[in-house]
Design a protein around this motif. Structure first.
Motif, PDB file in Angstrom:
ATOM      1  N   VAL A 105      -4.888 -13.150   1.724  1.00  0.00           N
ATOM      2  CA  VAL A 105      -5.132 -11.883   1.028  1.00  0.00           C
ATOM      3  C   VAL A 105      -3.873 -11.418   0.306  1.00  0.00           C
ATOM      4  O   VAL A 105      -3.926 -10.920  -0.830  1.00  0.00           O
TER       5      VAL A 105
ATOM      6  N   GLY B  60      -3.586 -10.825  -3.489  1.00  0.00           N
ATOM      7  CA  GLY B  60      -3.266  -9.470  -3.923  1.00  0.00           C
ATOM      8  C   GLY B  60      -2.001  -9.408  -4.750  1.00  0.00           C
ATOM      9  O   GLY B  60      -1.964  -8.767  -5.813  1.00  0.00           O
TER      10      GLY B  60
ATOM     11  N   GLY C 126      -6.051 -20.236  -0.396  1.00  0.00           N
ATOM     12  CA  GLY C 126      -7.103 -19.644   0.434  1.00  0.00           C
ATOM     13  C   GLY C 126      -7.792 -20.690   1.297  1.00  0.00           C
ATOM     14  O   GLY C 126      -8.082 -20.454   2.479  1.00  0.00           O
TER      15      GLY C 126
ATOM     16  N   VAL D  48      -7.019  -8.994   6.985  1.00  0.00           N
ATOM     17  CA  VAL D  48      -7.282  -8.288   5.726  1.00  0.00           C
ATOM     18  C   VAL D  48      -6.420  -7.028   5.638  1.00  0.00           C
ATOM     19  O   VAL D  48      -5.800  -6.755   4.602  1.00  0.00           O
TER      20      VAL D  48
ATOM     21  N   GLY E 269      -2.838  -8.040   5.113  1.00  0.00           N
ATOM     22  CA  GLY E 269      -2.643  -8.536   3.753  1.00  0.00           C
ATOM     23  C   GLY E 269      -2.596  -7.415   2.732  1.00  0.00           C
ATOM     24  O   GLY E 269      -1.782  -7.441   1.797  1.00  0.00           O
ATOM     25  N   ILE E 270      -3.463  -6.414   2.896  1.00  0.00           N
ATOM     26  CA  ILE E 270      -3.453  -5.264   1.985  1.00  0.00           C
ATOM     27  C   ILE E 270      -2.143  -4.498   2.105  1.00  0.00           C
ATOM     28  O   ILE E 270      -1.550  -4.059   1.105  1.00  0.00           O
TER      29      ILE E 270
ATOM     30  N   THR F  86       0.621  -6.472   0.399  1.00  0.00           N
ATOM     31  CA  THR F  86       0.463  -6.389  -1.060  1.00  0.00           C
ATOM     32  C   THR F  86       0.919  -5.036  -1.577  1.00  0.00           C
ATOM     33  O   THR F  86       1.632  -4.945  -2.590  1.00  0.00           O
TER      34      THR F  86
ATOM     35  N   VAL G 201      -5.942  -5.431  -5.160  1.00  0.00           N
ATOM     36  CA  VAL G 201      -6.481  -6.364  -4.171  1.00  0.00           C
ATOM     37  C   VAL G 201      -7.962  -6.536  -4.505  1.00  0.00           C
ATOM     38  O   VAL G 201      -8.759  -5.640  -4.251  1.00  0.00           O
TER      39      VAL G 201
ATOM     40  N   ALA H 273     -11.667 -10.859  -2.619  1.00  0.00           N
ATOM     41  CA  ALA H 273     -10.694 -11.437  -1.700  1.00  0.00           C
ATOM     42  C   ALA H 273     -10.901 -10.903  -0.284  1.00  0.00           C
ATOM     43  O   ALA H 273     -10.864 -11.662   0.689  1.00  0.00           O
ATOM     44  N   THR H 274     -11.137  -9.589  -0.158  1.00  0.00           N
ATOM     45  CA  THR H 274     -11.308  -9.009   1.177  1.00  0.00           C
ATOM     46  C   THR H 274     -12.668  -9.373   1.782  1.00  0.00           C
ATOM     47  O   THR H 274     -12.746  -9.831   2.917  1.00  0.00           O
TER      48      THR H 274
ATOM     49  N   ALA I   1     -12.773 -13.119   2.394  1.00  0.00           N
ATOM     50  CA  ALA I   1     -11.966 -13.519   3.544  1.00  0.00           C
ATOM     51  C   ALA I   1     -12.696 -13.234   4.850  1.00  0.00           C
ATOM     52  O   ALA I   1     -12.713 -14.072   5.760  1.00  0.00           O
TER      53      ALA I   1
END
Length: 405
Positions: free
Chosen positions: A50, A54, A287, A346, A349-350, A353, A366, A370-371, A374
């Motif tokens: 992620v 992102g 990914g 997730v 990762g956010i 980012t 983001v 992707a979220t 994932a």
């Protein structure tokens, strides 16, 4: 009445979805450290995916904004020459017709006023024009070409009807005007105009730097301006720039498309698309690797769990649990473990980012795919990875499981 009495056949109780979740969660709670470490491993893999997506998307958004400032989707339409070598003219309705093109997002125009000369005052010799041009301008011009004001204001529906002018950056320098104001006057075609604004350098339309821009209504009223645009600026969707360019000439002048000249798209647009294609391939590869690592971690955890919990499996089978219920239990544990790791990944990762984008002064982007992708992929990989351990646990007979302890 006699006869053989048959023993009623017992049907195993079915587990409700709520019970399945509870049984699966019990297995995780009994081994919290291992479950935490396994979920952490999945979370790190998903967070990496992620964050890479992102950060790359945020970087690409920043790049696209910079490229947009360079005019990758800006096209200009100007009259060319007729067959006999004379300068052609655009129809009066050219702007309106171009605005009807679907992918076109913005249209503006200027109209040259040929005979108007510009002087700082009436004491300047007539031959010293400074090489300045005079053009009527639409109110939407700055937004379309990306022009900004150094000081003062732009023409609007009110000031555009009166003798008010906005100077290009070079025009202001040649006239010796540093700041606009009610007391700042110039002569345009023998008429006194108030300078209400001064532009910065316009990188996308450098011809405006030496121009004196006045309102369209004022140009029509004060000079012999026929209201026809001599330059039309268009913005369109990046993916449709070539398609728009292909129809611009015929749209601007359907009767004589050959008399219209259209600028070609910026080379930066091709560079942007090449960069996007490369980044997309990189994101898909990273990914896939992250999901594979997460899947291997889930499978390893669940296989070890089956080996360590033979006594529990044997006891449950002895008490009447079916193979399907055992299989469901371990599959539910695998899915819960994957879901917990995916959600944590997730969120992590956010956060990564957001922090990195803020540090680089980029917009935080983001993508939703992707979220959601994932999470969905994590659960899918977890289910596939936990399927073999679940089947293996279900195949253990009660005696075998208890003897092997």
């Amino acid at each position: 009445m006699t006869g053989r009495q048959t023993r009623p056949r017992l049907t195993p109780a079915r587990l409700s979805p709520r019970e399945v979740v509870r049984v699966g969660a019990t297995g995780l709670r009994n081994r919290p450290t291992r479950a935490l470490l396994s979920a952490l491993g999945i979370a790190i893999g998903i967070a990496a995916m992620v964050a890479v997506v992102g950060i790359s998307s945020s970087s690409r958004e920043q790049l696209e904004r910079q490229l947009a400032a360079l005019g990758t989707n800006l096209l200009t339409v100007v009259p060319g020459q007729t067959f006999d070598g004379q300068e052609a003219k655009l129809p009066a309705e050219a702007e309106a017709m171009i605005a009807r093109i679907g992918p076109v997002t913005a249209v503006s125009a200027t109209g040259a006023i040929r005979d108007a000369k510009v002087y700082r005052s009436d004491r300047i010799p007539k031959v010293e024009t400074g090489g300045l041009t005079v053009s009527a301008a639409r109110a939407s011009l700055p937004g379309t070409v990306g022009a900004t004001l150094r000081n003062g204001v732009w023409l609007n529906g009110g000031t555009g009807r009166y003798p008010a002018a906005v100077l290009g950056a070079d025009a202001a320098g040649r006239l010796g005007i540093g700041r606009a104001g009610p007391e700042t006057m110039i002569l345009v075609g023998g008429e006194r105009f108030t300078v209400i604004g001064v532009l910065d350098q316009v990188k996308l339309a450098p011809e405006l730097d030496t121009a004196v821009l006045i309102g369209w209504p004022a140009a029509t009223d004060l000079f012999r301006f026929d209201g026809r645009a001599t330059t039309v600026y268009t913005r369109s969707q990046d993916s449709q720039v070539e398609a728009v360019r292909a129809v611009l000439a015929a749209t601007a002048n359907p009767q004589a498309a050959g008399d219209v000249s259209v600028s070609r798209p910026s080379d930066a647009l091709a560079a942007s698309r090449a960069a996007n294609a490369t980044l997309n391939g990189l994101l898909l590869g990273l990914g896939a690797v992250a999901l594979l690592v997460g899947g291997v971690g889930v499978a390893n955890t669940m296989v070890i769990s089956v080996l360590e919990r033979r006594s529990e499996i044997g006891l449950r089978r002895s008490l009447g649990a079916t193979r399907g219920q055992i299989r469901t239990q371990f599959l539910a544990e695998s899915l819960l473990l994957s879901a917990l790791g995916g959600i944590g990944g997730v969120l992590l990762g956010i956060a990564v980012t957001t922090g990195y984008a803020a540090y680089q002064s980029w917009p935080t982007v983001v993508p939703a795919w992707a979220t959601t992708g994932a999470l969905a992929a994590t659960v899918l990989i977890g289910g596939v990875a936990g399927l073999y351990p679940a089947i293996r646990a279900a195949r253990l007979s009660p005696t075998e499981a208890l003897v092997m302890v």
